[in-house]
Write a protein that holds these residues in place. Structure first.
Motif, PDB file in Angstrom:
ATOM      1  N   LEU A 114      -8.229  10.809   4.254  1.00 41.35           N
ATOM      2  CA  LEU A 114      -7.819  11.605   2.826  1.00 41.35           C
ATOM      3  C   LEU A 114      -8.889  12.107   2.146  1.00 41.35           C
ATOM      4  CD1 LEU A 114      -5.488   8.508   1.445  1.00 41.35           C
ATOM      5  CD2 LEU A 114      -4.677  10.902   2.682  1.00 41.35           C
ATOM      6  N   GLU A 138      -5.963  13.634  -2.851  1.00 45.91           N
ATOM      7  CA  GLU A 138      -4.933  13.087  -1.995  1.00 45.91           C
ATOM      8  C   GLU A 138      -4.846  11.417  -2.215  1.00 45.91           C
ATOM      9  OE1 GLU A 138      -4.314  15.856   1.920  1.00 45.91           O
ATOM     10  OE2 GLU A 138      -6.051  14.350   1.890  1.00 45.91           O
ATOM     11  N   ALA A 139      -5.814  10.968  -2.247  1.00 45.62           N
ATOM     12  CA  ALA A 139      -5.718   9.367  -2.545  1.00 45.62           C
ATOM     13  C   ALA A 139      -5.562   8.977  -3.640  1.00 45.62           C
ATOM     14  CB  ALA A 139      -7.376   8.876  -2.141  1.00 45.62           C
ATOM     15  N   ARG A 196      -4.792   0.741  -4.516  1.00 47.34           N
ATOM     16  CA  ARG A 196      -6.100   1.495  -4.304  1.00 47.34           C
ATOM     17  C   ARG A 196      -6.723   1.057  -2.990  1.00 47.34           C
ATOM     18  NH1 ARG A 196      -8.687   5.643  -6.363  1.00 47.34           N
ATOM     19  NH2 ARG A 196      -7.521   5.700  -8.117  1.00 47.34           N
ATOM     20  N   VAL A 235      -5.685   2.698   0.168  1.00 47.26           N
ATOM     21  CA  VAL A 235      -5.906   4.045   0.542  1.00 47.26           C
ATOM     22  C   VAL A 235      -7.437   4.437   0.542  1.00 47.26           C
ATOM     23  CG1 VAL A 235      -3.836   5.158  -0.359  1.00 47.26           C
ATOM     24  CG2 VAL A 235      -5.734   4.731  -2.051  1.00 47.26           C
ATOM     25  N   GLU A 236      -8.079   3.603  -0.165  1.00 44.10           N
ATOM     26  CA  GLU A 236      -9.637   3.896  -0.391  1.00 44.10           C
ATOM     27  C   GLU A 236     -10.319   3.830   1.182  1.00 44.10           C
ATOM     28  OE1 GLU A 236     -11.526   1.355  -3.562  1.00 44.10           O
ATOM     29  OE2 GLU A 236     -10.903   3.541  -4.429  1.00 44.10           O
ATOM     30  N   ILE A 274     -10.225   7.227   2.690  1.00 42.96           N
ATOM     31  CA  ILE A 274     -10.972   8.559   2.163  1.00 42.96           C
ATOM     32  C   ILE A 274     -12.248   9.034   2.792  1.00 42.96           C
ATOM     33  CG2 ILE A 274     -12.327   9.431  -0.021  1.00 42.96           C
ATOM     34  CD1 ILE A 274     -10.501   7.542  -1.483  1.00 42.96           C
TER      35      ILE A 274
END
Ligand SMILES: C[S@@+](CC[C@H](N)C(=O)[O-])C[C@H]1O[C@@H](n2cnc3c(N)ncnc32)[C@H](O)[C@@H]1O
Length: 264
Positions: A240, A244-245, A256, A259-260, A263
């Motif tokens: 990402l 996007e994140a 978070r 998704v973190e 990245i």
């Protein structure tokens, strides 16, 4: 003349003004709802909106009997389809056949899940790879290629748009939960670690409605949730960009921490 006219994503109000004008000029109006459907509408609402009666055709009537083509040899005919025409190969084959038989054709575009889903998921459209469809499976039919194709996309750093099967004649529309269960089962079968309960996914339901659902989390969490009425589709993001994140956290409710780690 054969018009293939997109109805857009959700209800009878998504058709374009161009589409409405073309219908006015047609002698007969047909529709098919086996490649997709307008879940926020009904045949009578569509008929009221366009001011014409519509005959809904099944797969056999289009692909074998070729009713729209046969009628367009003599008349001006419209075939209404959900989403944008030509996303399903059925429509492309009709155009080829019409061309061979000397029938003039015109396509009138509309919104499509192919562009709506990447946008609703907050992911950059140019970073998507091959589009995947998960079919309904059974005890003796369990193809693993949809799973491996997502794996190929992930390896290439490409997001995957995952469409879900429709069996319109049985009023069966695969839910996101069923799609996610398929992914977990395929992962268990192949045991290759490409996708697991920890993998980030995005569920999109009812795109084009006033309040589409967009929900991102790891698959193990999503698979326990209920996303309401169809139609649904999935997105499996690859690496990402930080915007996007941020979107997945702020708009799609992803934790978070989930998704973190994605990245780039
Ligand atoms: C063959 S595709 C649709 C093609 C259509 N012509 C288009 O351009 O959107 C059908 C699949 O797309 C997804 N889909 C279509 N419309 C949707 C919507 N409004 N919301 C969520 N998913 C949708 C579902 O997974 C559905 O089974």
């Amino acid at each position: 003349m054969l018009y293939i006219i997109g109805l857009g994503l959700y209800d009878e109000n998504d058709i374009s003004i161009k589409g409405l004008r073309a219908i006015e000029d047609c002698d007969e109006v047909y529709a098919e709802f086996y490649t997709a459907m307008l879940q926020g509408s009904s045949l009578s609402a569509i008929e009221r909106r366009i001011g014409r009666s519509v005959k809904v055709l099944g797969r056999g009537e289009i692909e074998e009997e070729r009713i729209p083509i046969e009628r367009a040899l003599e008349l001006d005919v419209a075939l209404l389809v959900a989403g944008d025409p030509l996303v399903a190969t059925t429509h492309t084959e009709l155009l080829i056949d019409a061309h061979r038989r000397g029938i003039e054709t015109r396509v009138i575009h509309s919104s499509s899940i192919i562009s709506a889903a990447p946008g609703l998921a907050g992911l950059q459209a140019y970073k998507f790879g091959r589009i995947i469809t998960i079919p309904f499976t059974s005890d003796n039919y369990f193809p693993t290629s949809p799973y491996t194709n997502i794996g190929e996309n992930l390896k290439a750093g490409s997001h995957s748009l995952v469409l879900l099967d429709i069996e319109a004649h049985r009023n069966r529309y695969m839910t996101a939960t069923e799609g996610l269960r398929y992914l977990l089962k395929a992962s268990e079968k192949l045991d290759d670690g490409t996708i697991s309960g920890e993998t980030l996914a995005v569920v999109i339901a009812r795109a084009g409605s006033e309040k589409p659902l967009v929900r991102a989390d790891k698959i193990a969490t999503l698979v326990e949730e209920d996303f309401g009425d169809p139609l649904h589709c999935l997105v499996v993001p690859a690496g990402l960009h930080f915007i996007e994140a941020d979107y997945l956290v702020e708009i799609a409710g992803a934790p978070r921490a989930v998704v973190e780690r994605m990245i780039l």
